[in-house]
Design a protein around this motif. Sequence first.
Motif, PDB file in Angstrom:
ATOM      1  N   ILE A 249       0.976  -1.158   0.205  1.00 22.34           N
ATOM      2  CA  ILE A 249      -0.036  -0.069   0.026  1.00 22.34           C
ATOM      3  C   ILE A 249       0.811   1.218   0.106  1.00 22.34           C
ATOM      4  O   ILE A 249       1.495   1.760   1.006  1.00 22.34           O
ATOM      5  CB  ILE A 249      -0.838   0.116   1.255  1.00 22.34           C
ATOM      6  N   ARG A 250       0.804   1.842  -1.110  1.00 22.76           N
ATOM      7  CA  ARG A 250       1.866   3.122  -1.307  1.00 22.76           C
ATOM      8  C   ARG A 250       1.125   4.294  -0.826  1.00 22.76           C
ATOM      9  O   ARG A 250       0.172   4.667  -1.802  1.00 22.76           O
ATOM     10  CB  ARG A 250       2.648   3.262  -2.565  1.00 22.76           C
ATOM     11  N   LEU A 251       1.447   4.889   0.258  1.00 25.75           N
ATOM     12  CA  LEU A 251       0.771   6.046   0.731  1.00 25.75           C
ATOM     13  C   LEU A 251       1.164   7.302  -0.006  1.00 25.75           C
ATOM     14  O   LEU A 251       2.299   7.635  -0.063  1.00 25.75           O
ATOM     15  CB  LEU A 251       1.096   6.134   2.148  1.00 25.75           C
ATOM     16  N   GLU A 252       0.226   8.036  -0.632  1.00 23.26           N
ATOM     17  CA  GLU A 252       0.509   9.201  -1.162  1.00 23.26           C
ATOM     18  C   GLU A 252      -0.770  10.506  -0.652  1.00 23.26           C
ATOM     19  O   GLU A 252      -1.771   9.798  -0.559  1.00 23.26           O
ATOM     20  CB  GLU A 252       0.061   9.207  -2.671  1.00 23.26           C
ATOM     21  N   PHE A 259      -4.803   0.137  -4.091  1.00 27.64           N
ATOM     22  CA  PHE A 259      -3.651  -0.471  -4.286  1.00 27.64           C
ATOM     23  C   PHE A 259      -3.612  -1.822  -5.137  1.00 27.64           C
ATOM     24  O   PHE A 259      -5.142  -2.116  -5.309  1.00 27.64           O
ATOM     25  CB  PHE A 259      -2.583  -0.706  -3.242  1.00 27.64           C
ATOM     26  N   GLY A 260      -2.867  -2.387  -5.594  1.00 30.28           N
ATOM     27  CA  GLY A 260      -2.907  -3.676  -6.509  1.00 30.28           C
ATOM     28  C   GLY A 260      -2.416  -3.324  -7.854  1.00 30.28           C
ATOM     29  O   GLY A 260      -2.648  -2.165  -8.310  1.00 30.28           O
ATOM     30  N   ARG A 261      -2.379  -4.338  -8.662  1.00 31.25           N
ATOM     31  CA  ARG A 261      -1.872  -4.211 -10.073  1.00 31.25           C
ATOM     32  C   ARG A 261      -2.580  -3.272 -10.812  1.00 31.25           C
ATOM     33  O   ARG A 261      -2.335  -2.368 -11.706  1.00 31.25           O
ATOM     34  CB  ARG A 261      -1.620  -5.641 -10.757  1.00 31.25           C
ATOM     35  N   GLU A 262      -3.902  -3.519 -10.541  1.00 38.10           N
ATOM     36  CA  GLU A 262      -4.855  -2.911 -11.318  1.00 38.10           C
ATOM     37  C   GLU A 262      -6.000  -1.843 -10.491  1.00 38.10           C
ATOM     38  O   GLU A 262      -6.832  -1.303 -10.772  1.00 38.10           O
ATOM     39  CB  GLU A 262      -5.933  -3.738 -12.000  1.00 38.10           C
ATOM     40  N   GLY A 263      -5.187  -1.521  -9.166  1.00 38.62           N
ATOM     41  CA  GLY A 263      -6.083  -0.720  -8.386  1.00 38.62           C
ATOM     42  C   GLY A 263      -7.185  -1.378  -7.904  1.00 38.62           C
ATOM     43  O   GLY A 263      -8.460  -0.944  -7.559  1.00 38.62           O
ATOM     44  N   GLU A 264      -7.168  -2.771  -7.778  1.00 39.27           N
ATOM     45  CA  GLU A 264      -8.576  -3.383  -7.408  1.00 39.27           C
ATOM     46  C   GLU A 264      -8.704  -3.565  -5.757  1.00 39.27           C
ATOM     47  O   GLU A 264      -9.540  -4.151  -5.493  1.00 39.27           O
ATOM     48  CB  GLU A 264      -8.304  -4.774  -8.053  1.00 39.27           C
ATOM     49  N   LYS A 265      -7.741  -3.069  -5.121  1.00 37.61           N
ATOM     50  CA  LYS A 265      -8.019  -2.951  -3.732  1.00 37.61           C
ATOM     51  C   LYS A 265      -8.112  -1.700  -3.130  1.00 37.61           C
ATOM     52  O   LYS A 265      -7.438  -0.929  -3.624  1.00 37.61           O
ATOM     53  CB  LYS A 265      -6.887  -3.853  -3.023  1.00 37.61           C
ATOM     54  N   ALA A 266      -8.825  -1.203  -2.218  1.00 35.08           N
ATOM     55  CA  ALA A 266      -9.106  -0.242  -1.619  1.00 35.08           C
ATOM     56  C   ALA A 266      -9.037   0.124   0.031  1.00 35.08           C
ATOM     57  O   ALA A 266      -9.604  -1.115   0.489  1.00 35.08           O
ATOM     58  CB  ALA A 266     -10.274   0.592  -2.190  1.00 35.08           C
ATOM     59  N   VAL A 267      -8.883   0.984   0.604  1.00 34.97           N
ATOM     60  CA  VAL A 267      -8.863   1.133   2.014  1.00 34.97           C
ATOM     61  C   VAL A 267      -9.985   2.103   2.471  1.00 34.97           C
ATOM     62  O   VAL A 267     -10.352   2.962   1.990  1.00 34.97           O
ATOM     63  CB  VAL A 267      -7.506   1.479   2.554  1.00 34.97           C
ATOM     64  N   VAL A 268     -10.840   1.324   3.345  1.00 34.89           N
ATOM     65  CA  VAL A 268     -12.131   2.130   3.585  1.00 34.89           C
ATOM     66  C   VAL A 268     -12.282   1.986   5.207  1.00 34.89           C
ATOM     67  O   VAL A 268     -11.378   1.278   5.724  1.00 34.89           O
ATOM     68  CB  VAL A 268     -13.343   1.451   3.101  1.00 34.89           C
ATOM     69  N   ARG A 269     -12.971   2.894   5.793  1.00 35.69           N
ATOM     70  CA  ARG A 269     -13.303   2.883   7.164  1.00 35.69           C
ATOM     71  C   ARG A 269     -14.358   1.853   7.421  1.00 35.69           C
ATOM     72  O   ARG A 269     -15.327   1.819   6.924  1.00 35.69           O
ATOM     73  CB  ARG A 269     -13.626   4.291   7.681  1.00 35.69           C
ATOM     74  N   LEU A 275      -9.706   0.544   9.902  1.00 38.14           N
ATOM     75  CA  LEU A 275      -9.656   0.616   8.490  1.00 38.14           C
ATOM     76  C   LEU A 275      -9.683  -0.779   7.906  1.00 38.14           C
ATOM     77  O   LEU A 275      -9.228  -1.830   8.620  1.00 38.14           O
ATOM     78  CB  LEU A 275      -8.368   1.305   7.996  1.00 38.14           C
ATOM     79  N   GLU A 276     -10.148  -1.017   6.872  1.00 36.13           N
ATOM     80  CA  GLU A 276     -10.330  -2.375   6.290  1.00 36.13           C
ATOM     81  C   GLU A 276     -10.111  -2.471   4.749  1.00 36.13           C
ATOM     82  O   GLU A 276     -10.201  -1.186   4.236  1.00 36.13           O
ATOM     83  CB  GLU A 276     -11.879  -2.832   6.234  1.00 36.13           C
ATOM     84  N   VAL A 277      -9.527  -3.291   4.240  1.00 37.63           N
ATOM     85  CA  VAL A 277      -8.960  -3.488   2.872  1.00 37.63           C
ATOM     86  C   VAL A 277     -10.253  -4.257   2.205  1.00 37.63           C
ATOM     87  O   VAL A 277     -10.718  -5.490   2.502  1.00 37.63           O
ATOM     88  CB  VAL A 277      -7.847  -4.498   2.622  1.00 37.63           C
ATOM     89  N   VAL A 278     -10.777  -3.668   1.010  1.00 37.49           N
ATOM     90  CA  VAL A 278     -11.848  -4.427   0.498  1.00 37.49           C
ATOM     91  C   VAL A 278     -11.830  -4.353  -1.103  1.00 37.49           C
ATOM     92  O   VAL A 278     -10.704  -3.444  -1.400  1.00 37.49           O
ATOM     93  CB  VAL A 278     -13.156  -3.615   0.835  1.00 37.49           C
ATOM     94  N   PRO A 279     -12.284  -4.998  -2.038  1.00 39.28           N
ATOM     95  CA  PRO A 279     -12.249  -4.933  -3.396  1.00 39.28           C
ATOM     96  C   PRO A 279     -12.875  -3.589  -3.619  1.00 39.28           C
ATOM     97  O   PRO A 279     -14.091  -3.046  -3.427  1.00 39.28           O
ATOM     98  CB  PRO A 279     -13.114  -5.925  -3.838  1.00 39.28           C
ATOM     99  N   THR A 280     -11.958  -2.760  -4.644  1.00 37.88           N
ATOM    100  CA  THR A 280     -12.400  -1.326  -5.030  1.00 37.88           C
ATOM    101  C   THR A 280     -13.801  -1.388  -5.543  1.00 37.88           C
ATOM    102  O   THR A 280     -14.618  -0.612  -5.324  1.00 37.88           O
ATOM    103  CB  THR A 280     -11.265  -0.921  -5.931  1.00 37.88           C
ATOM    104  N   ALA A 281     -14.162  -2.461  -6.479  1.00 35.88           N
ATOM    105  CA  ALA A 281     -15.431  -2.625  -7.183  1.00 35.88           C
ATOM    106  C   ALA A 281     -16.514  -2.669  -5.989  1.00 35.88           C
ATOM    107  O   ALA A 281     -17.659  -2.338  -6.794  1.00 35.88           O
ATOM    108  CB  ALA A 281     -15.430  -3.610  -8.170  1.00 35.88           C
ATOM    109  N   SER A 282     -16.210  -3.108  -4.896  1.00 39.30           N
ATOM    110  CA  SER A 282     -17.360  -3.311  -4.179  1.00 39.30           C
ATOM    111  C   SER A 282     -17.897  -2.204  -3.260  1.00 39.30           C
ATOM    112  O   SER A 282     -18.886  -2.182  -2.556  1.00 39.30           O
ATOM    113  CB  SER A 282     -17.013  -4.421  -3.129  1.00 39.30           C
TER     114      SER A 282
END
Length: 361
Positions: A249-252, A259-269, A275-282
């Motif tokens: 997870i590269r913090l900017e 994050f992920g090769r195709e940005g397929e993972k995201a951090v949400v509250r 904080l949790e890691v979930v599929p971005t599309a979800s």
Amino acid sequence: MSDDQVNGHANGHANGRSALSLVPKTDAEQTLKDFKTDQEVRWCPGCGDYAILAAVQSFLPELGLKRENITFVSGIGCSSRFPYYMNTYGFHSIHGRAPAIATGLATSRPDLSVWVVTGDGDALSIGGNHLIHALRRNVNLKILLFNNRIYGLTKGQYSPTSETGKITKSTPMGSLDAPFNPISLAVGAEGTFVARTIDSDRKHLQSVLRAAAEHRGTALVEIYQNCNIFNDGAFDPLKDAAVRDDITIRLEHGRPIVFGREGEKAVVRGAGGGLEVVPTASVDASRIVVHDAANPDPSAAFALSRLDSPAFEHTPIGIFRDVDRPSYDELMRAQVEEAAERQGPGDLAALIAGGDTWRID
């Protein structure tokens, strides 16, 4: 990504002041060779310390500082050989006490850029108390914490960052200790600059070092560093091109944490506030956490640090926290100036020979 994106710069120096504003600059152009010494570098072949040394020697010329106004202070351990290999002033001090010695130097000499080089054993075991107090005081020094999750110099005992169950010479049936998370510890002490990088990622490492050098106050940079003799491959998942993008997870600063090769993972509250890691599309894009390194509330950076996993399901790197707060040095100098205005300049000889003395027969 640009350096600012890699760093996650929070523009913490809103008032325009920098840790380097009082450090004399050189007119001569400097190169890596100017920061090398004639000492034989005595680390094991393949040690990650070589990469860190080269990165530091390469980025320091960019600061344009006089070498005689840069100081490296170390404690005890493999990493603590560092001052011998830097063509600056240096102090190889005692076990765990480098932050205390560096504090005295930084507070008395605002014209110096003061760096502490330490390891996970040196800093977090015998030196833990000194480390947290340097962080909470916000002394104007930079702490490079080499973390290889092992005691290397003393031949392979478990360290405060070794994972639970770690089998070593001192824990033949597996470590029972829960390991320290250095980022969580530093944020818990309300360190004003807290970051993590990796020895083998030179671009990222140097960009974080630049930001740390400029930071006004204490900057702690945890550097994942491989010990190829006693803990080889400890961070291989973060270096393996086949999987690293899936777990890093590269913090900017100012950007959604995806994050992920195709940005397929995201951090949400999550529902519980963490904080949790979930599929971005979800999730809706509005739910994805936007990284704010300048947030004065340390709980946000702390929550990010807890995403870390000893098994490397996902690991944040970059700048977790970069907030602006007066440094201890500035506040101390202001007190001294105020006292001098009230009482006049001090006279040490008169004080020693003054009326508040007595004689014992």
